[in-house]
Design an enzyme around this catalytic site. Structure first.
Site, mmCIF file in Angstrom:
data_model
loop_
_atom_site.group_PDB
_atom_site.id
_atom_site.type_symbol
_atom_site.label_atom_id
_atom_site.label_comp_id
_atom_site.label_asym_id
_atom_site.label_seq_id
_atom_site.Cartn_x
_atom_site.Cartn_y
_atom_site.Cartn_z
ATOM 1 N N GLU A 24 9.549 0.883 10.891
ATOM 2 C CA GLU A 24 10.644 1.850 10.761
ATOM 3 C C GLU A 24 10.001 3.216 10.802
ATOM 4 O OE1 GLU A 24 12.460 4.565 9.499
ATOM 5 O OE2 GLU A 24 13.382 3.674 7.727
ATOM 6 N N CYS A 72 14.111 9.944 6.878
ATOM 7 C CA CYS A 72 14.018 9.628 8.306
ATOM 8 C C CYS A 72 15.385 9.692 8.973
ATOM 9 C CB CYS A 72 13.403 8.242 8.496
ATOM 10 S SG CYS A 72 14.238 6.937 7.557
ATOM 11 N N LYS A 129 0.871 -1.176 0.000
ATOM 12 C CA LYS A 129 0.000 0.000 0.000
ATOM 13 C C LYS A 129 0.905 1.222 0.000
ATOM 14 C CE LYS A 129 -1.854 2.895 2.726
ATOM 15 N NZ LYS A 129 -1.925 4.112 1.850
#
Length: 523
Positions: A254, A288, A182
């Site tokens: 994560e 990130c 997704k």
């Protein structure tokens, strides 16, 4: 698979509808100017269940073809990615706002990931045949085998829509699982195109697919799959974890980061400034693992800030197509643009110096100037909350101990850096940093090195990607014991029990488990 609906791009900006979903469609907009790129059908929970059921039906055969068979098909995907690299980069630039240099990194990275797991998966997941520690058990052949979770759901974010949709997916596929992705509602097009290529151009087995939508679609995927890989914010990660608890579905997360850089007084200051600029501003800071806070020892603070500001001031920002004449692109979403602006204004109001940048871009699209924030401190949002944008906040510290204390003073623990010429000291400091990966005298390279795990501590996640960890999370261990020779009618522990028989068993167990001859003999 449902194809995206072609639409006529609009010349007007509509930031409030970027990634917006009605009951039927998602509007995918170009971050560079806000124009409508495509509309994409939203998949209902019923549709999600149908897709998962279909790939689940194909999974046993995928597992049965073994490592060699899976290596063959993923090799075809690798070659397809390389052959279509330019076209994929065009599509990624359109839906993410990346500059060409950033967009061109993603397909080659996944090609490398395919090579890594093709070459190492069998070693990581091959049958293990340990020797029994108890001599009385050595009449058995012991074997540990690894069986994949049948269907892995991969909920991926918008900042690296190719890498983060397919990095873990490649590992799961090589392990023998089927995968349903997704993608983010902001950047679904690159995933759709690669899955189309797998199905139509390559003719791959029906073990890779996607579903599109927002929270409802993601929740349905969690309900239907046997394992969930989620990459995104810690807030949403907690929601995924709670949803997965209802079905006891294992999850790897994560999540966000607030990654620190420590610059020691012996560092090469110019290298440290260049590293902070690159590590903080690559992909407009939407990583990130971006350097989001820098702690510099006092003796070199002024020199570092000056060099960093000079470097950032020279960076070129814009939409560059295939020309490679821009360094920094647009922000991917209007919401993220507002977070960046809020963090900069908060720092300004609390006494920080904005040395370059510090403004939204003019005109249409989602632009924020590359920004250096000097004299930052931990009262400011830019040093505590994930900014995820093109800013580099810098704080002066008295020594390495203060820098280490501040670097660890965060709810996040994804990665970090220590800039120093003394690499042994850098490693010693890295071992005290509370995060999953640390670079010494470098930035970001921990993600590029597939051989070691990449995962977060604290609220930055659960589990790891890459290395043996990155594929073993997608399998379940099964132990198999088989006799080495023909067996009698019954084993000593079997019924019926008797004092004499159990006494003999007890003496045997004592002999093998006790230490010292007198204890073994019961004297």
């Amino acid at each position: 698979m449902e194809a995206a609906t072609e639409t006529t791009p609009s010349e007007t900006t509509a930031p409030s509808t970027h990634g917006a979903a009605t009951a039927e469609v998602i509007e995918v907009r170009k971050p560079a100017d806000g124009s409508l790129l495509k509309t994409v059908p939203v998949d209902s929970p019923e549709r999600v269940a149908e897709v998962v059921a279909r790939v689940r039906a194909a999974q046993p055969e995928w597992e049965a073809i073994g490592f060699a068979g899976r290596r063959h098909w993923l090799g075809k995907l690798r070659d397809w990615l390389i052959e279509n690299d330019e076209r994929l980069a065009d599509l990624m630039q359109a839906e993410t706002g990346k500059v060409r240099a950033d967009a061109k990194l993603e397909a080659p990275f996944i090609a490398g990931a395919i090579n890594f797991y093709s070459e190492n998966a069998e070693r990581f997941l091959g049958d293990e045949t340990p020797r029994a520690s108890l001599p009385i058990m050595r009449v058995k052949k012991l074997r540990t085998v690894y069986r994949p979770h049948q269907v892995v759901g991969n909920i991926s974010p918008w900042n690296f829509p190719l890498i983060l949709a397919f990095d873990d997916s490649v590992a799961a596929l090589m392990a023998g699982a089927a995968v349903v992705i997704k993608p983010s509602e902001f950047t679904p097009l690159i995933t759709m195109e690669i899955v189309r290529g797998w199905k139509e151009d390559i003719g791959g087995p029906d073990v890779l697919d996607y579903v599109n939508g927002t929270a409802e679609t993601g929740g349905a995927l969690v309900d239907e799959c046997d394992y969930i890989q989620f990459t995104g914010s810690d807030r949403t990660g907690k929601i995924v974890l709670k949803r997965a608890a209802d079905t006891l579905t294992p999850v790897s997360l994560e999540l966000g980061g607030k990654d620190p850089m420590i610059v020691l007084r012996d560092a090469n200051v110019e290298r440290a400034a260049n590293a902070a600029a690159y590590g903080g501003l690559l992909n407009s800071g939407q990583i990130c693992m971006s350097i989001e806070r820098v702690y510099v020892e006092e003796p070199i603070y002024d020199e570092f800030v000056e060099k960093l500001t000079d470097k950032v001031h020279t960076l070129r920002q814009g939409a560059d197509g295939r020309t490679y004449d821009s360094d920094i692109g647009a922000m991917a979403t209007p919401a993220q643009l507002e977070i960046v602006a809020d963090h900069v204004e908060d720092a300004r109001e609390k006494g920080a110096r904005i040395l370059t940048g510090g403004r939204k871009g003019d005109g249409p699209g989602y632009w924020y100037e590359p920004t250096v924030i000097a004299d930052a401190d931990h009262t400011m949002k830019c040093m505590n909350d994930e900014t995820f944008g093109p800013t580099v906040p810098v704080m002066k510290v008295s020594d390495a101990d203060e820098a280490l204390k501040l670097a660890n003073d965060s709810r996040y623990g994804l990665s970090g850096s220590v800039m120093t010429r003394d690499f042994d000291r850098g490693v010693a400091i890295a071992r005290k940093m509370e995060m999953g990966a640390v670079n010494v005298d470098d930035v970001l390279t921990n993600y590029l090195t597939m051989d070691v795990p990449m995962g977060g501590w604290k609220t930055s996640g659960i589990g790891s990607r890459h290395g043996a960890y990155g594929i073993k999370k997608f399998v379940r261990a099964e132990s198999i014991l088989a006799p080495r020779f023909a067996q009698g009618k019954a084993d000593p522990l079997w019924f019926p029990r008797s004092k004499r028989k159990m006494g003999a068993v007890g003496r045997v167990l004592r002999f093998f488990n006790a230490r010292g001859l007198r204890n073994r003999l019961g004297l």
